[in-house]
Write a protein that holds these residues in place. Structure first.
Motif, mmCIF file in Angstrom:
data_model
loop_
_atom_site.group_PDB
_atom_site.id
_atom_site.type_symbol
_atom_site.label_atom_id
_atom_site.label_comp_id
_atom_site.label_asym_id
_atom_site.label_seq_id
_atom_site.Cartn_x
_atom_site.Cartn_y
_atom_site.Cartn_z
ATOM 1 N N VAL A 172 0.840 -1.197 0.000
ATOM 2 C CA VAL A 172 0.000 0.000 0.000
ATOM 3 C C VAL A 172 0.876 1.248 0.000
ATOM 4 O O VAL A 172 0.610 2.223 -0.711
ATOM 5 C CB VAL A 172 -0.951 -0.013 1.226
ATOM 6 N N LYS A 173 1.950 1.216 0.776
ATOM 7 C CA LYS A 173 2.868 2.349 0.843
ATOM 8 C C LYS A 173 3.508 2.614 -0.519
ATOM 9 O O LYS A 173 3.657 3.760 -0.942
ATOM 10 C CB LYS A 173 3.935 2.051 1.890
ATOM 11 N N SER A 174 3.855 1.558 -1.238
ATOM 12 C CA SER A 174 4.446 1.696 -2.564
ATOM 13 C C SER A 174 3.449 2.328 -3.534
ATOM 14 O O SER A 174 3.817 3.209 -4.332
ATOM 15 C CB SER A 174 4.884 0.344 -3.116
ATOM 16 N N TRP A 175 2.200 1.910 -3.480
ATOM 17 C CA TRP A 175 1.189 2.469 -4.368
ATOM 18 C C TRP A 175 0.910 3.944 -4.058
ATOM 19 O O TRP A 175 0.678 4.740 -4.972
ATOM 20 C CB TRP A 175 -0.105 1.657 -4.307
ATOM 21 N N VAL A 223 1.587 9.586 -5.701
ATOM 22 C CA VAL A 223 2.055 10.943 -5.448
ATOM 23 C C VAL A 223 3.021 11.384 -6.533
ATOM 24 O O VAL A 223 2.956 12.516 -7.042
ATOM 25 C CB VAL A 223 2.694 11.044 -4.038
ATOM 26 N N ILE A 224 3.922 10.521 -6.924
ATOM 27 C CA ILE A 224 4.885 10.844 -7.986
ATOM 28 C C ILE A 224 4.143 11.111 -9.300
ATOM 29 O O ILE A 224 4.454 12.074 -10.013
ATOM 30 C CB ILE A 224 5.932 9.720 -8.141
ATOM 31 N N ALA A 225 3.156 10.304 -9.629
ATOM 32 C CA ALA A 225 2.391 10.499 -10.864
ATOM 33 C C ALA A 225 1.634 11.824 -10.830
ATOM 34 O O ALA A 225 1.582 12.550 -11.836
ATOM 35 C CB ALA A 225 1.420 9.338 -11.068
ATOM 36 N N ALA A 226 1.078 12.175 -9.666
ATOM 37 C CA ALA A 226 0.355 13.449 -9.554
ATOM 38 C C ALA A 226 1.306 14.627 -9.701
ATOM 39 O O ALA A 226 0.970 15.634 -10.338
ATOM 40 C CB ALA A 226 -0.376 13.520 -8.214
ATOM 41 N N LEU A 227 2.492 14.513 -9.129
ATOM 42 C CA LEU A 227 3.468 15.594 -9.248
ATOM 43 C C LEU A 227 3.971 15.752 -10.683
ATOM 44 O O LEU A 227 4.250 16.862 -11.126
ATOM 45 C CB LEU A 227 4.651 15.348 -8.299
ATOM 46 N N ILE A 228 4.079 14.664 -11.402
ATOM 47 C CA ILE A 228 4.513 14.744 -12.797
ATOM 48 C C ILE A 228 3.399 15.297 -13.681
ATOM 49 O O ILE A 228 3.637 16.124 -14.565
ATOM 50 C CB ILE A 228 4.985 13.358 -13.301
ATOM 51 N N ALA A 229 2.160 14.887 -13.448
ATOM 52 C CA ALA A 229 1.049 15.297 -14.308
ATOM 53 C C ALA A 229 0.539 16.693 -13.988
ATOM 54 O O ALA A 229 -0.074 17.338 -14.836
ATOM 55 C CB ALA A 229 -0.099 14.303 -14.171
ATOM 56 N N GLY A 230 0.785 17.214 -12.804
ATOM 57 C CA GLY A 230 0.263 18.504 -12.376
ATOM 58 C C GLY A 230 0.590 19.665 -13.304
ATOM 59 O O GLY A 230 -0.309 20.400 -13.723
#
Length: 100
Positions: A5-8, A13-20
């Motif tokens: 769960v921690k990995s997901w 979070v990384i995907a949101a920061l990249i797509a933002g």
């Protein structure tokens, strides 16, 4: 299980920061697109806004004339001319019909 769960969460979070940044630039592009004014906007401009602009130009010219001795003594005749006469005149006579 807890590690999974921690990995997901970290991946999300990384995907949101990249797509933002891409999402905000797409919204900005949509906001700055210009549209052709419609007939209703043009009629409203001719019937309501332009006459108000003409009155504002005339009233600004009168106040400019009344305040001319004071603005001359304060050495800001150019600023008074720009704000009271030129800006209302440009708004009334120089902009395209229907664009506010």
């Amino acid at each position: 299980m807890r590690n999974n769960v921690k990995s997901w969460v970290v991946i999300g979070v990384i995907a949101a920061l990249i797509a933002g940044p891409f999402a905000t630039s797409a919204l900005a592009q949509e906001y700055f697109e210009t549209k052709e004014p419609g007939g209703g906007a043009m009629i409203y401009d001719v019937v309501v806004v332009r006459p108000i602009g003409m009155v504002a130009t005339a009233v600004g010219s009168v106040f400019w004339l009344i305040g001319l001795p004071f603005s001359a003594s304060g050495d800001n005749v150019d600023t008074a001319t720009e704000k009271l006469v030129k800006e209302p005149a440009k708004y009334t006579f120089d902009r395209p019909l229907g664009e506010f």
